[in-house]
Design a protein around this motif. Structure first.
Motif, short mmCIF file in Angstrom:
data_model
loop_
_atom_site.label_atom_id
_atom_site.label_comp_id
_atom_site.label_asym_id
_atom_site.label_seq_id
_atom_site.Cartn_x
_atom_site.Cartn_y
_atom_site.Cartn_z
N HIS A 345 -41.48 -89.32 -124.89
CA HIS A 345 -40.90 -88.61 -123.70
C HIS A 345 -40.15 -87.46 -124.21
N LYS A 346 -39.42 -87.55 -124.84
CA LYS A 346 -38.29 -86.58 -125.20
C LYS A 346 -39.01 -85.37 -125.84
N GLU A 347 -39.87 -85.54 -126.88
CA GLU A 347 -40.70 -84.36 -127.49
C GLU A 347 -41.60 -83.92 -126.45
N GLN A 348 -42.24 -84.61 -125.44
CA GLN A 348 -42.92 -83.87 -124.29
C GLN A 348 -42.07 -83.04 -123.31
N GLU A 349 -40.70 -83.44 -123.10
CA GLU A 349 -40.03 -82.50 -122.47
C GLU A 349 -39.54 -81.23 -123.00
N GLU A 350 -39.30 -81.29 -124.50
CA GLU A 350 -39.18 -80.05 -125.40
C GLU A 350 -40.17 -79.18 -125.25
N VAL A 351 -41.47 -79.59 -125.19
CA VAL A 351 -42.67 -78.93 -125.28
C VAL A 351 -42.86 -78.13 -123.77
N VAL A 352 -42.58 -78.98 -122.92
CA VAL A 352 -42.71 -78.28 -121.58
C VAL A 352 -41.65 -77.39 -121.18
N GLN A 353 -40.41 -77.28 -121.79
CA GLN A 353 -39.46 -76.49 -121.51
C GLN A 353 -39.98 -75.01 -122.48
N ALA A 354 -40.19 -75.49 -123.56
CA ALA A 354 -40.51 -74.23 -124.53
C ALA A 354 -41.58 -73.59 -123.88
N SER A 357 -40.29 -71.29 -121.07
CA SER A 357 -39.43 -70.23 -121.60
C SER A 357 -40.30 -69.39 -122.46
N GLY A 358 -41.50 -69.69 -122.58
CA GLY A 358 -42.30 -69.06 -123.58
C GLY A 358 -41.88 -68.88 -125.13
N MET A 359 -41.12 -69.98 -125.35
CA MET A 359 -40.99 -70.35 -126.83
C MET A 359 -42.09 -70.63 -127.67
N VAL A 360 -43.15 -71.22 -127.22
CA VAL A 360 -44.44 -71.86 -127.63
C VAL A 360 -45.67 -70.89 -126.92
N ASP A 361 -46.31 -70.58 -128.10
CA ASP A 361 -47.61 -69.67 -127.58
C ASP A 361 -48.82 -70.50 -127.26
N ILE A 362 -49.20 -71.48 -127.95
CA ILE A 362 -50.46 -72.39 -127.65
C ILE A 362 -50.17 -73.86 -127.51
N VAL A 363 -50.26 -74.31 -126.42
CA VAL A 363 -50.03 -75.85 -126.15
C VAL A 363 -51.41 -76.66 -126.06
N ILE A 364 -51.70 -77.47 -126.89
CA ILE A 364 -52.92 -78.26 -126.92
C ILE A 364 -52.45 -79.58 -126.32
N GLY A 365 -53.25 -80.21 -125.31
CA GLY A 365 -52.80 -81.45 -124.81
C GLY A 365 -53.98 -81.95 -123.72
N THR A 366 -53.81 -82.95 -123.35
CA THR A 366 -54.50 -83.69 -122.55
C THR A 366 -54.32 -83.60 -121.13
N LYS A 372 -47.58 -81.51 -112.43
CA LYS A 372 -46.77 -80.52 -111.66
C LYS A 372 -45.59 -79.96 -112.31
N ASP A 373 -44.87 -80.82 -113.08
CA ASP A 373 -43.59 -80.29 -113.87
C ASP A 373 -44.09 -79.39 -114.95
N MET A 374 -45.33 -79.11 -115.18
CA MET A 374 -45.91 -78.22 -116.62
C MET A 374 -46.16 -76.56 -116.09
N GLY A 375 -45.53 -75.81 -116.65
CA GLY A 375 -45.58 -74.41 -116.55
C GLY A 375 -45.54 -73.60 -117.77
N PHE A 376 -45.95 -72.15 -117.50
CA PHE A 376 -45.92 -71.41 -118.47
C PHE A 376 -45.24 -70.01 -118.20
N LYS A 377 -44.72 -69.51 -119.07
CA LYS A 377 -43.96 -68.24 -118.69
C LYS A 377 -45.12 -67.19 -118.31
N ASP A 378 -46.17 -67.14 -119.43
CA ASP A 378 -47.07 -65.87 -118.77
C ASP A 378 -48.54 -66.53 -119.63
N LEU A 379 -49.19 -67.22 -118.76
CA LEU A 379 -50.42 -67.94 -119.19
C LEU A 379 -51.56 -66.90 -119.11
N GLY A 380 -52.15 -66.81 -120.21
CA GLY A 380 -53.27 -65.79 -120.36
C GLY A 380 -54.47 -66.30 -120.48
N LEU A 381 -54.74 -67.62 -120.80
CA LEU A 381 -56.01 -68.07 -121.36
C LEU A 381 -56.07 -69.69 -121.11
#
Length: 833
Positions: A345-354, A357-366, A372-381
């Protein structure tokens, strides 16, 4: 280069010094070697790009086709080619030091050809063709409905011996269909565990069924066109041309792209560089290169500072995609993260926040990505793998995404060609159907569930250092099965994996097996989607009779991903009968033992699932009622009508000439029917020459009856272009041509163009043959070409007049044909003789 290190040039070849691969290191080496008076040669499959890179670094390089035995000092030469590795020689009194670089030093890998190019482009034909029919198969006649194919027979008609297909309908009624009317006939494609209901001849039943299916097809066509129109009004992000890093990444791909794969990549890039949001489906069989298409699109997105979401249906597949993306993008400043239940759960929260904030470029997941809590700073694809496996609520969220960002959907479900054609221009779709070169068909066996064949299969795989999937789809008893296997094959290291295991334990099992630290994985169907483990080349499926045909096909596709021959063993219960439906499925999967079979004979229920993916489950009943091919025709007709496109009807022909394929020429009935169908479906005259070439290559020079059939097919294509409804010959040597529309005021002008021997009426045209069949066919062909040319001239003149008057041109209704926007002849309902 072969003379270096020989008697002519005794300087021994040496390995290049060890250092990291990459263009930056290479340019530094080149500058240093040239400064010291050395010669540099680069042998690469990306010669033009390498010259460009060197020029950007201030190094002059020459692109050449050959290299002299003694390269000149302080020169850099680049040529196209492939070497497994580079080498160097030391300087002598008469020769400079020479360094030869390969792609292994430049990019870290040597690109291998991953497909076997065909000698000529081959039309794959329909997903199920008439050439695959055997007596007892189901077919659909466009006018008379669903029937059972009995065989063929010869009957005399108008003094000619003609071949007919015999169809059996309800109440043992029979219909005899002449071979020239095969364009009205198609193989019945549906979920055939439950056979279709045969239609009654002579009533209105079939018309009611077809009208109902046609109404459903129109509804889906309206929805597709509405979505397409909305997309055309929305502005998205317009991506720029490929950056230098993009080219570097693509050069590092260790395989030669297949033509289909390259086309899909180009189509995706064109979509991204347009200002409309992309919504493209990439369709292809398992292991055909869809992931590479997605990876390149993702990297192009990241290069513009935007983020990518990769949505997959299973945790195991998410982990595999993460490993693939992380490995390929490791040389670049790209942050890739995975979001699934394998993470705490902690690792998932870190990915969500990243991601926010735009600190992660590509998120791969189920489906976790859609919460609802998931978001992106600038989602392009957004890349979606197997969208049909997500729920209704998830699909609604995906629908919202499509209006905002570029979306790419990957599907391992084969899409029938007929459905693809029907959706062309409405749904952007790329199909990859070229298999990798090293891919071999999976050998499939059926065996009783006993110890001996299981032990033998596992030991045979272990002897070649391979691994085994043993699929047992019952979690309650899976550990017992693994224990029995351990006693049966004590030499093997066995692991157990299923979806109800704790996340950390399942991850550990999958990683251990992927790292080849175990020999056998006893598992459930968690391996069904997308897993790529090239070292696993044997799969044993327990109680194979309990799986559907689509599942068996997908499961078998989990092996044979590497260069070795793969084996699939279907275990059936000992001393226990299986159902008739299960027996048919097992028989079908055994028949589909060739590459690409997923697009042809054995994928009936999988094709229906593919249609459901695109069109929605509520259409499945309509597809079952009329068959997939007929439904596709109705959908295509609906799209054409709603788009105001003229599909260009086919012309009916009866010239009383012996036009057929004699059984003495092609004795094999399925092959004969396949050629009849190819000729019935030709879209242009060039395809006729290709069919003739295939015939002569396989069966020798064509007899007169076949020459006549080819000529009649050519006339049908010409007639479609010229707006002809029918062509009929009479005993007095006159061929009557009936147009679809009255000639009107253009009658005299058309008569002047025709010349002597031809009379033009208000809606018909008479061509005199002087009783000579060959002369009559030749004269009719010339006349039809003149009519088509006349129609083109009239339309051009009307468009020019309308443009000068600044009004929209009307269609030339008084001409012998309507606008020929599409040259592919549609199927015109004509009752069978």
């Amino acid at each position: 280069m072969e003379r270096w290190g020989t008697e002519e040039s005794p300087n021994a070849l040496q390995a290049l010094p060890e250092r990291s691969a990459g263009l930056a290191h290479f340019t530094d080496d080149v500058v240093e070697r040239v400064a010291q008076g050395g010669a540099v040669v680069a042998v690469t499959q990306h010669a033009s790009r390498l010259v460009q890179v060197l020029e950007e670094a201030g190094v002059a390089a020459t692109l050449t086709d050959s290299v002299p035995a003694r390269p000149r000092a302080s020169r850099v030469q680049v040529l196209t080619g492939a070497l497994s590795r580079g080498w160097q020689t030391e300087a002598t009194n008469s020769e400079p030091a020479v360094a030869v670089y390969s792609d292994a030093e430049l990019f870290g890998t040597v690109k291998r050809r991953s497909y076997r190019p065909s000698r000529a482009k081959r039309d794959l034909g329909d997903a199920v063709s008439l050439g695959d029919l055997t007596p007892g198969s189901y077919v659909v006649h466009i006018d008379h409905g669903v029937a059972k194919f009995v065989g063929t027979t010869h009957l005399e008609s108008a003094g000619d011996d003609r071949e007919y297909l015999v169809l059996e309908y309800a109440e043992d009624d029979r219909l005899y269909v002449p071979t020239e009317q095969l364009d009205r006939l198609g193989a019945y494609v549906a979920a055939t565990d439950q056979p279709p209901t045969l239609t009654r001849l002579g009533g209105s039943e079939w018309q009611r069924i077809k009208e109902k299916a046609s109404g459903a097809a129109r509804e889906i066509a309206e929805e597709l066109l509405r979505l397409y129109a909305v997309r055309e009004t929305v502005n998205g992000h317009r991506f720029g041309p490929d950056a230098a890093w993009q080219q570097d990444l693509e050069d590092s791909f260790p395989y030669q792209e297949t033509p289909d794969q390259m086309q899909a990549i180009d189509e995706v890039k064109n979509d991204m560089e347009d200002d409309k949001p992309m919504d493209r489906l990439i369709c292809g069989d398992v292991g055909y290169g869809k992931t590479e298409v997605a990876l390149r699109a993702a990297f192009k997105t990241v290069n513009e500072g935007m983020q990518v979401a990769v949505l997959v249906p299973t945790t195991v597949l998410a982990q595999q995609h993460y490993a693939t993306f992380a490995e390929r993008l490791a040389p670049y400043p790209v942050k890739v993260a995975v979001l699934s239940r394998f993470r705490t759960h902690k690792e998932q929260e870190e990915v969500v926040q990243a991601a926010k904030s735009g600190m992660v470029d590509i998120v791969i997941g189920t489906h976790r990505i859609l919460q609802k809590d998931m978001g992106f700073k600038d989602l392009g694809l957004v890349i979606i793998d197997e969208e049909h496996r997500f729920g209704v609520a998830h699909k609604e969220r995906l629908k919202q995404m499509r209006a905002e960002v570029d979306v790419m959907t990957l599907s391992a479900t084969p899409i029938p060609r007929t459905l693809h054609m029907a959706l062309a221009g409405v749904r952007d779709m790329s199909v990859i159907h070229t298999p990798p070169e090293a891919r071999l068909p999976v050998k499939t066996f059926v065996a009783e569930d006993s110890a001996e064949p299981v032990r033998e299969a596992i030991l045979r795989e272990l002897e070649r250092d391979g691994q085994v999937f043993f699929l047992h789809n019952r979690v309650r008893t899976i550990n017992n099965v693994a224990e029995e296997l351990g006693k049966l094959v004590p030499e093997a290291h066995i692991l157990v994996g299923h979806g109800q295991m704790p996340e950390s334990e399942l991850e550990e099992v999958m990683v251990t097996f992927a790292n080849r630290e175990a020999d056998v994985l006893v598992c459930t169907t968690i391996i069904e989607s997308g897993l790529d483990m090239p070292n696993v080349n044997t799969i044993i499926i327990d109680r194979a009779d309990r799986f559907g045909l689509a599942q068996l096909y997908q499961l078998r596709g989990r092996v044979g991903r590497g260069d070795h021959r793969a084996y699939a063993y279907l275990l059936l219960p000992d001393n226990q009968e299986i159902s008739e439906a299960a027996s048919k499925r097992i028989h079908a999967i055994l028949e589909a033992n060739e590459l690409g079979a997923g697009f042809r004979i054995a994928m009936r229920d999988l094709e229906i699932r593919g249609a459901g993916n695109l069109l929605g489950a509520d259409q499945s009943g309509q597809i079952h009622a009329v068959g997939l091919n007929m439904y596709s025709e109705l959908l295509n007709e609906a799209v054409q009508n709603l788009s105001n496109h003229d599909a260009g009807d086919s012309s009916a022909i009866d010239l009383q000439v012996p036009a057929s394929i004699p059984s003495e020429y092609i004795a094999h009935m399925p092959a004969r029917l396949a050629f009849y169908q190819r000729l019935s479906n030709v879209a242009d005259r060039e395809q006729i020459a290709a069919v003739q070439a295939d015939m002569e290559d396989r069966f020798g020079p064509v007899p007169q009856e076949v020459s006549n059939l080819l000529a009649v097919t050519d006339l049908r294509c010409l007639g479609s272009s010229a707006g002809v409804e029918s062509m009929t010959s009479s005993n007095d040597g006159i061929i009557t041509v009936v147009f679809r529309h009255p000639v009107g005021d253009a009658r005299q002008a058309l008569q002047n163009k025709m010349g002597r021997g031809i009379r033009v009426g208000r809606r018909d045209m008479e061509v005199r043959t002087a009783g000579d069949t060959d002369f009559g066919i030749e004269r009719l062909g010339r006349a039809l070409r003149r009519v088509a040319s006349f129609v083109d001239e009239m339309r051009t003149a009307m468009e020019a007049a309308a443009e000068s008057a600044q009004i929209a041109p009307d269609s030339p209704a008084e001409a012998p044909a309507r606008s020929r926007r599409r040259r592919r002849p549609a199927r015109q309902p004509v009752a069978a003789d």
